[in-house]
Scaffold this motif. Structure first.
Motif, short mmCIF file in Angstrom:
data_model
loop_
_atom_site.label_atom_id
_atom_site.label_comp_id
_atom_site.label_asym_id
_atom_site.label_seq_id
_atom_site.Cartn_x
_atom_site.Cartn_y
_atom_site.Cartn_z
N ALA A 146 5.00 -13.35 -46.95
CA ALA A 146 3.83 -13.38 -47.84
C ALA A 146 4.13 -14.21 -49.09
O ALA A 146 3.27 -14.98 -49.55
CB ALA A 146 3.44 -11.96 -48.23
N LEU A 147 5.34 -14.07 -49.61
CA LEU A 147 5.74 -14.85 -50.78
C LEU A 147 5.80 -16.35 -50.46
O LEU A 147 5.34 -17.19 -51.25
CB LEU A 147 7.10 -14.37 -51.28
CG LEU A 147 7.65 -15.08 -52.53
CD1 LEU A 147 6.71 -14.91 -53.70
CD2 LEU A 147 9.04 -14.55 -52.87
N LEU A 148 6.34 -16.69 -49.27
CA LEU A 148 6.41 -18.09 -48.86
C LEU A 148 5.01 -18.69 -48.71
O LEU A 148 4.76 -19.83 -49.12
CB LEU A 148 7.18 -18.21 -47.55
CG LEU A 148 8.70 -17.99 -47.63
CD1 LEU A 148 9.31 -18.03 -46.24
CD2 LEU A 148 9.36 -19.04 -48.51
N VAL A 149 4.11 -17.93 -48.11
CA VAL A 149 2.73 -18.41 -47.95
C VAL A 149 2.07 -18.61 -49.31
O VAL A 149 1.38 -19.62 -49.54
CB VAL A 149 1.91 -17.41 -47.10
CG1 VAL A 149 0.43 -17.78 -47.12
CG2 VAL A 149 2.41 -17.39 -45.66
N ALA A 150 2.29 -17.67 -50.23
CA ALA A 150 1.71 -17.78 -51.57
C ALA A 150 2.24 -19.02 -52.29
O ALA A 150 1.47 -19.75 -52.94
CB ALA A 150 2.01 -16.53 -52.38
N LEU A 151 3.54 -19.29 -52.17
CA LEU A 151 4.14 -20.46 -52.81
C LEU A 151 3.60 -21.75 -52.19
O LEU A 151 3.35 -22.74 -52.89
CB LEU A 151 5.66 -20.40 -52.68
CG LEU A 151 6.37 -19.32 -53.51
CD1 LEU A 151 7.86 -19.29 -53.18
CD2 LEU A 151 6.17 -19.57 -55.01
N TYR A 152 3.41 -21.75 -50.86
CA TYR A 152 2.89 -22.93 -50.17
C TYR A 152 1.46 -23.23 -50.62
O TYR A 152 1.11 -24.37 -50.92
CB TYR A 152 2.94 -22.72 -48.66
CG TYR A 152 2.33 -23.86 -47.88
CD1 TYR A 152 3.04 -25.05 -47.67
CD2 TYR A 152 1.05 -23.76 -47.36
CE1 TYR A 152 2.48 -26.10 -46.96
CE2 TYR A 152 0.48 -24.81 -46.66
CZ TYR A 152 1.21 -25.97 -46.45
OH TYR A 152 0.63 -27.00 -45.75
N PHE A 186 -2.47 -26.55 -53.99
CA PHE A 186 -3.50 -26.67 -55.01
C PHE A 186 -3.03 -27.41 -56.26
O PHE A 186 -3.81 -27.60 -57.20
CB PHE A 186 -4.01 -25.27 -55.42
CG PHE A 186 -5.03 -24.70 -54.48
CD1 PHE A 186 -6.37 -25.06 -54.59
CD2 PHE A 186 -4.66 -23.83 -53.48
CE1 PHE A 186 -7.32 -24.55 -53.72
CE2 PHE A 186 -5.60 -23.30 -52.60
CZ PHE A 186 -6.94 -23.66 -52.72
N LYS A 187 -1.78 -27.85 -56.28
CA LYS A 187 -1.25 -28.56 -57.44
C LYS A 187 -1.41 -30.08 -57.35
O LYS A 187 -1.05 -30.80 -58.26
CB LYS A 187 0.24 -28.23 -57.62
CG LYS A 187 0.52 -26.83 -58.14
CD LYS A 187 1.99 -26.48 -58.07
CE LYS A 187 2.83 -27.43 -58.89
NZ LYS A 187 4.27 -27.07 -58.84
N TYR A 188 -1.97 -30.57 -56.23
CA TYR A 188 -2.04 -32.02 -56.03
C TYR A 188 -2.82 -32.72 -57.13
O TYR A 188 -3.96 -32.37 -57.43
CB TYR A 188 -2.66 -32.32 -54.67
CG TYR A 188 -1.62 -32.51 -53.59
CD1 TYR A 188 -1.37 -33.76 -53.05
CD2 TYR A 188 -0.87 -31.43 -53.15
CE1 TYR A 188 -0.40 -33.93 -52.07
CE2 TYR A 188 0.10 -31.59 -52.17
CZ TYR A 188 0.34 -32.85 -51.64
OH TYR A 188 1.30 -33.01 -50.68
#
Length: 305
Positions: free
Chosen positions: A34-40, A45-47
């Motif tokens: 879940a943490l990996l998905v959240a970071l991804y 969204f930072k592009y």
């Protein structure tokens, strides 16, 4: 109350150790994923949010309608291009020249041409991605300069700005301002490195080298009046994002005024009604390009769908 629950959980765990370990490992793995998905997702969204002018920087694109459905915005769960409209970011240099000075809300118009070039290294040619841009490119787009100054980076026609990766590949160091790069082998042109920028991953403007438009072969042919050229992408820097619709309408009006026959022929070919505009223009913010499946631009996320 909390400590009572904690004691009960500990007693259950000590009595059924295997069962408790399985639950604990499962919970840990689930939380980890879940943490990996959240970071991804956060990274996606930072592009292009690093640009100082990101809120005011837009790409100009053409809307070519294929049916009577005039919707141009995708729904939240859309993962592919719309069937009723084609959005094209590639424009002609003639249209870029037409826009200059005709839409006062456009503070700066920046032309960008995608291309690649062979650079000589150790007697061999290595392919590098490059962008031909206007001299004011670094006034609108933000890049971290490790060497050189952004305001002087494109002051001369034979200047080239490279990324830190290119500098390390071809020179083995970063302090390479003033060094020369040979394009296209021994018979090719030579350019002087005027700046080194940090390679930005979260950007649709994936680039290794930046040169002025005057070095583009196709740009030269167009300026010499030899042939038209429809291979440039236009970015507009406007005073505020709320001016987007005003600028888009003025660009559309200008296009209708100068390309009336083209629009009529297009509508006739697709059998569109008189009420259908056929072709209009709109602006897309640079921060939205990567996640917009209806516009294909550079390293957009559409390839993930």
């Amino acid at each position: 109350m909390f400590f009572n629950h904690l004691k009960i959980a500990w007693r259950v765990f000590t009595k059924r150790k295997l069962y408790g370990i399985i639950n604990l490992v499962g919970l840990s793995v689930g939380l980890g994923f879940a943490l990996l998905v959240a970071l991804y997702v956060k990274d996606e969204f930072k592009y292009d949010k690093h640009h100082v002018n990101a809120d005011r920087l837009f790409v100009i694109h053409e809307n070519s309608f294929k049916s009577e459905d005039l919707n141009t915005e995708p729904d939240f769960f859309d993962t592919k291009r719309l069937d009723n409209v084609s959005k094209n970011v590639v424009q002609s240099l003639a249209f870029a020249d037409l826009l200059e000075g005709q839409v006062p809300e456009i503070e700066q118009l920046i032309r960008v041409e995608w291309n690649s070039v062979s650079v000589e290294k150790d007697g061999k040619l290595q392919r590098e991605e490059l962008r031909f841009v206007d001299q004011n490119f670094f006034e609108a787009f933000t890049h971290e300069f490790l060497m050189g100054q952004p305001e002087l980076a494109l002051s001369e026609i034979d200047n080239v700005v490279i990324t830190d990766e290119v500098a390390m590949t071809h020179f083995g160091r970063l302090d390479v301002v003033g060094e020369l790069l040979q394009f296209g082998g021994k018979e090719g042109d030579t350019y002087k490195v005027s700046g080194v920028i940090r390679k930005k991953r979260n950007s649709v403007m994936d680039v290794n080298m930046i040169l002025r438009n005057e070095n583009s072969r196709l740009f030269k042919k167009y300026k010499n009046g030899k042939e038209p050229y429809s291979g440039t992408i236009l970015f507009a820097l406007i005073p505020k994002s709320s001016d987007k619709s005003i600028v888009a309408q003025k660009i559309t009006d200008l296009f209708v005024k100068t390309e009336k026959d083209k629009i009529e022929n297009y509508k006739l070919r697709l059998k569109l009604s008189e009420q259908n505009p056929g072709i209009t223009y709109d602006l897309a913010n640079i921060k939205d390009l990567y996640l917009d499946p209806t516009i294909r631009y550079g390293s957009g996320s559409a390839r993930l769908y």
